[in-house]
Design a protein around this motif. Structure first.
Motif, mmCIF file in Angstrom:
data_model
loop_
_atom_site.group_PDB
_atom_site.id
_atom_site.type_symbol
_atom_site.label_atom_id
_atom_site.label_comp_id
_atom_site.label_asym_id
_atom_site.label_seq_id
_atom_site.Cartn_x
_atom_site.Cartn_y
_atom_site.Cartn_z
ATOM 1 N N LEU A 58 20.453 50.939 -32.261
ATOM 2 C CA LEU A 58 19.429 50.083 -31.667
ATOM 3 C C LEU A 58 18.638 50.826 -30.592
ATOM 4 N N LEU A 59 19.333 51.578 -29.752
ATOM 5 C CA LEU A 59 18.684 52.297 -28.652
ATOM 6 C C LEU A 59 18.179 53.678 -29.057
ATOM 7 N N ASP A 60 18.448 54.077 -30.305
ATOM 8 C CA ASP A 60 18.032 55.382 -30.824
ATOM 9 C C ASP A 60 18.570 56.523 -29.966
ATOM 10 N N ILE A 61 19.892 56.485 -29.756
ATOM 11 C CA ILE A 61 20.577 57.522 -28.985
ATOM 12 C C ILE A 61 21.703 58.109 -29.820
ATOM 13 N N ASP A 62 22.341 59.151 -29.302
ATOM 14 C CA ASP A 62 23.423 59.816 -30.019
ATOM 15 C C ASP A 62 24.560 58.845 -30.329
ATOM 16 N N LEU A 63 25.172 59.037 -31.490
ATOM 17 C CA LEU A 63 26.323 58.228 -31.895
ATOM 18 C C LEU A 63 27.532 58.562 -31.025
ATOM 19 N N PRO A 64 28.517 57.676 -30.997
ATOM 20 C CA PRO A 64 29.718 57.921 -30.186
ATOM 21 C C PRO A 64 30.543 59.084 -30.730
ATOM 22 N N ASN A 65 31.412 59.581 -29.877
ATOM 23 C CA ASN A 65 32.355 60.641 -30.229
ATOM 24 C C ASN A 65 33.758 60.054 -30.295
ATOM 25 N N ILE A 66 34.645 60.760 -30.985
ATOM 26 C CA ILE A 66 36.060 60.412 -30.937
ATOM 27 C C ILE A 66 36.622 60.987 -29.650
#
Length: 174
Positions: A58-66
């Protein structure tokens, strides 16, 4: 706001959820915390990653990490603004932190699960200060938690507007 995840995002969440538990249990020898008898730790992690991915998209930012040991209370970053994504199994549940000191990010985003596994409801956001003002103590059967009802958080558009103002160095016009 309802947000539909792509098939790729769903698979990513499933893999990240399973990988996190496998890393903890098989490689590091400890069981991740789970205080919900209605779902497995893998299912809980998948739900959490689905929520984080929905907010990131939605915010067009990097996906989460493990993060195996800790994420430091931060799931996502929008420029220099830290975001903690909180998910509930209910579409419109409250925003919950174990205690106020666990609210480490600049802002928390509340996401709820829906009946459709591919759809997440992004309910809104709350900064740390407002959470502290509105929080009350409640015990859900696993010890006392700090809770803010959904009616007391800002719509997700509020977060977007403030992020854009910060990014573009625009003063609040009221």
């Amino acid at each position: 706001m309802k947000f539909r995840l792509s098939r790729k995002d769903l698979l990513t969440a499933e893999c990240m959820g399973a990988d996190t538990v496998a890393l903890c249990e098989k490689l590091m020898g400890f069981k991740p915390r789970l205080e919900n008898e209605k779902q497995t730790r893998v299912e809980a992690n998948i739900l959490g990653y689905k929520a984080e991915i929905a907010v990131a998209r939605l915010l067009d930012i990097d996906l989460p990490n493990i993060n195996v040991m800790t994420d430091g209370g931060v799931d996502l970053w929008f420029d220099d603004v830290s975001i903690d994504v909180k998910v509930t199994n209910k579409e419109f549940g409250p925003l919950i932190f174990d205690k106020m000191s666990k609210f480490k990010a600049d802002v928390a985003v509340l996401v709820g699960a829906t009946d459709d596994p591919a759809v997440m409801r992004i309910n809104g956001a709350c900064n740390r200060f407002d959470f502290g003002l509105n929080a009350y103590t409640k015990d859900f059967g696993h010890g006392e938690r700090q809770v803010v009802d959904i009616k007391d958080i800002q719509p997700i558009e509020w977060l977007w507007l403030n992020l854009m103002r910060k990014r573009n160095k625009v003063q609040n016009d009221g």
